[in-house]
Structures are given as C-alpha cells and as structure tokens.
Design an enzyme around this catalytic site. Structure first.
Site, short mmCIF file in Angstrom:
data_model
loop_
_atom_site.label_atom_id
_atom_site.label_comp_id
_atom_site.label_asym_id
_atom_site.label_seq_id
_atom_site.Cartn_x
_atom_site.Cartn_y
_atom_site.Cartn_z
N HIS A 30 76.64 77.46 62.90
CA HIS A 30 76.58 78.74 62.19
C HIS A 30 76.65 79.86 63.23
O HIS A 30 76.76 79.60 64.43
CB HIS A 30 75.33 78.82 61.32
CG HIS A 30 74.05 78.48 62.06
ND1 HIS A 30 73.55 79.27 63.08
CD2 HIS A 30 73.21 77.42 61.95
CE1 HIS A 30 72.44 78.72 63.54
NE2 HIS A 30 72.22 77.60 62.89
N GLY A 32 74.46 81.66 64.54
CA GLY A 32 73.46 81.58 65.60
C GLY A 32 74.00 80.79 66.79
O GLY A 32 73.95 81.24 67.94
N HIS A 33 74.55 79.60 66.49
CA HIS A 33 75.15 78.80 67.56
C HIS A 33 76.28 79.57 68.23
O HIS A 33 76.42 79.56 69.46
CB HIS A 33 75.74 77.51 66.99
CG HIS A 33 74.76 76.58 66.34
ND1 HIS A 33 74.74 76.34 64.99
CD2 HIS A 33 73.77 75.81 66.87
CE1 HIS A 33 73.79 75.46 64.70
NE2 HIS A 33 73.18 75.13 65.82
N LYS A 145 65.14 81.56 68.32
CA LYS A 145 64.70 80.98 67.05
C LYS A 145 63.73 79.83 67.27
O LYS A 145 62.77 79.66 66.52
CB LYS A 145 65.95 80.52 66.29
CG LYS A 145 65.75 79.45 65.26
CD LYS A 145 65.57 80.06 63.93
CE LYS A 145 65.22 79.11 62.81
NZ LYS A 145 65.43 77.73 62.96
P1 AMP Z 1 70.27 73.21 66.83
O1 AMP Z 1 71.68 72.82 66.52
O2 AMP Z 1 69.47 73.60 65.63
O3 AMP Z 1 69.57 72.21 67.73
O4 AMP Z 1 70.37 74.55 67.69
C1 AMP Z 1 71.12 74.59 68.87
C2 AMP Z 1 70.78 75.86 69.61
O5 AMP Z 1 71.09 76.99 68.79
C3 AMP Z 1 69.28 75.97 69.94
O6 AMP Z 1 69.14 76.55 71.24
C4 AMP Z 1 68.77 76.89 68.87
O7 AMP Z 1 67.62 77.61 69.24
C5 AMP Z 1 69.96 77.83 68.70
N1 AMP Z 1 69.89 78.49 67.39
C6 AMP Z 1 69.72 77.88 66.18
N2 AMP Z 1 69.65 78.82 65.21
C7 AMP Z 1 69.77 80.03 65.81
C8 AMP Z 1 69.77 81.38 65.35
N3 AMP Z 1 69.62 81.68 64.06
N4 AMP Z 1 69.91 82.37 66.26
C9 AMP Z 1 70.05 82.07 67.59
N5 AMP Z 1 70.06 80.82 68.08
C10 AMP Z 1 69.93 79.80 67.21
#
Ligand code: AMP
Length: 278
Positions: A30, A32-33, A145
């Site tokens: 998304h 964020g990533h 996050k």
């Molecule tokens: P995940 O795929 O959930 O393991 O997340 C991968 C990376 O993206 C991790 O460093 C998370 O902290 C970051 N991340 C996930 N959601 C967000 C967001 N809404 N804003 C910023 N970074 C994010």
C-alpha cells in the site's frame, strides 16, 4: 526490475551495485510501503524490496495462513515505482531444514507488542538480521507505524555492529486518519467505518498534552475514554512511554513520549502511535 528468489542470486545482483536502499515487507503493498520505497530511491543508487511473509514472527493462533498476499499486484506497483531488485524467497530458502539460530531481545518481549505477541520480536529480529546479511544494503527503511519494531531493529543493528543505516519513515494514513496496513483488508465495512477512532484516540491524548497535561495516567485515560465508547472495539493496551526505553512513564518530561495503542475490532488487531513533544 529483477525478480529474485534465491539467496545466491540476490548476492550476485547486489555485488554489481554501489549504494542500495532496502525495504523489507510482507507484501500486499500500500502507499505506506511505497513511501518507504520512494525515500529509498531518493537516497540510494538502487532500491531492493523484499516480500516475505515471515512465519517465525506469527504466533500459533495468529494470521500467518490467511495473511493477505497478491504478488502480481505487488510486482506491478514496485515496477512502476522504479525498484531495481525484488527478493521473494520461499520459506525454505530462509528457514532450510536444520535452521537453528535466532536473534532475541528479551527486554522488548516484556513491553507493548512484545508482551502482547510472545515470540514476535524474536521472529522479526531474526528475519531482519538475515535479510540485512543477504542484501547488505547501505540503508534499510522502516515505518514509524511499527514503532517498537523500529526500536528493536535499531538496537539489534547497534548491538551486533551491523553496517546498515536504519532510516525511519513517517506513518502514511488514509484520508480519515486510519494508518495504512495490509491487515486493514480484513475489516468489514462496519469495522472500517469505526477504525479511524484509533487515530482519534491518539489525537485526543495529544490534545490533552497540548493543554499542559503531563500526567501519563490521565493522558492514557483520554484515549481509553474515547475507545471505550465503542463496544465493538476492545483495548489491548494504551501506552504513554519513554520514547527510547519504551517503558511506561508517570509524567511526560522534556524527552516527550511515545503514545501507542493496540485494539481488537472483531478478529482484527490494529496498532498505531504518535509522539508527544516533537
Ligand atoms: P509490513 O509489510 O507490514 O511488514 O511492513 C513493511 C514496512 O512498511 C515496515 O517497516 C512497516 O513499518 C512499514 N509500514 C507499514 N505500514 C505503514 C504505513 N502506514 N506508513 C509507513 N510505513 C508503513
């Protein structure tokens, strides 16, 4: 963009590059990533992203099997974002038969997400350590996050003398304030409608702090009061903690505080956080 599935091929591809910015993810990408990816692209000659749903960071009753996955869509997004290398290893590539070494940070297991999810940070630290050893990035990017995850990774890199610089990127939110998360896809329309309360509870704490309130118990109560109005939501924790040690504060002082919380909305677990005093 090169799609890589083996550690050997990842090492070969990395050796041909100078500075590499690395974004570890579990996929189902998304905005964020993508904000991490864009930051990495702005700061390094090449960008590597991993997509790996890491089984060791999920508890036995957690959502490993049903964690959302859509590799085709993820690859299209990363291609559009100009990513150079995408590392998508199988579980057996990362955890082959006979695997037996783990990175543990016992202090983290006592607090917040660590206390709520036994074994979670052992899995996170182990996989991030392995990925940093495999990719050998100049910088690695993590989202605010997951505030305690950032603290765990920073401590591991410091303690184990790992040569990668850790960069923290602000939380990206939906227009109504809900922090973007792959797990938001679990929410029913009714749950999605009330999910922004999580961020509103953090804002309520911030508003109270800005009026001069420094008593951490009263600040926690500001979040709880708002969340408790919604019976569908159950609170796992509301924390007002020291931003470095993540230990609960009695009073918010000059160092400020990390306000973080976890709630359950039906079967879905949501977390979010913000800093006071920055
Ligand atoms: P995940 O795929 O959930 O393991 O997340 C991968 C990376 O993206 C991790 O460093 C998370 O902290 C970051 N991340 C996930 N959601 C967000 C967001 N809404 N804003 C910023 N970074 C994010």
């Amino acid at each position: 963009m090169q799609l890589i599935t083996t550690i050997a091929a990842m090492r070969t591809a990395r050796a041909a590059l100078t500075t590499v910015g690395f974004v570890p993810t579990m996929g189902y990408l998304h905005e964020g990533h993508l904000s991490l990816v864009r930051r990495a692209a702005a700061e390094s000659a090449a960008v590597a992203v991993s997509i790996f749903v890491n089984p060791t960071q999920f508890g036995p009753r957690e959502d490993f099997a049903r964690y959302p996955r859509n590799l085709e869509r993820d690859l299209a997004l990363l291609g559009d974002a100009g990513v150079d290398l995408v590392f998508v290893p199988a579980v057996e590539e990362i955890y082959p038969p006979g695997f037996g070494s783990y990175v543990t940070l016992p202090a983290a297991d006592e607090l917040l997400e660590g206390a709520a999810r036994p074994g979670h940070f052992r899995g996170v630290a182990t996989v991030v350590c392995k990925l940093l050893n495999i990719v050998q990035p100049t910088r690695a990017y993590f989202g605010q996050k997951d505030a305690q995850q950032v603290a765990v990774v920073q401590q591991m890199v410091r303690d184990l003398n790992m040569p990668t610089t850790i960069v923290v990127v602000p939380t990206v939110r939906e227009p109504d304030g809900l922090a973007m998360s792959s797990r938001n896809s679990y929410l029913s329309p009714e749950q999605r409608a009330i999910a922004p309360l999580v961020y509103q509870a953090l804002l309520a704490v911030q508003a109270r702090y800005q009026t001069g309130e420094c008593d951490a118990a009263l600040l926690r109560a500001a979040a709880r009061t708002l969340l408790e109005c919604t019976p569908a939501m159950s609170i796992e924790y509301v924390s007002v903690a020291d931003p470095l040690s993540l230990r609960e504060l009695e009073t918010v002082g000059a160092e400020g505080a990390l306000v973080s919380l976890a709630v359950r909305l039906g079967g879905v677990r949501l977390i979010d956080n913000l800093f006071l005093g920055r």
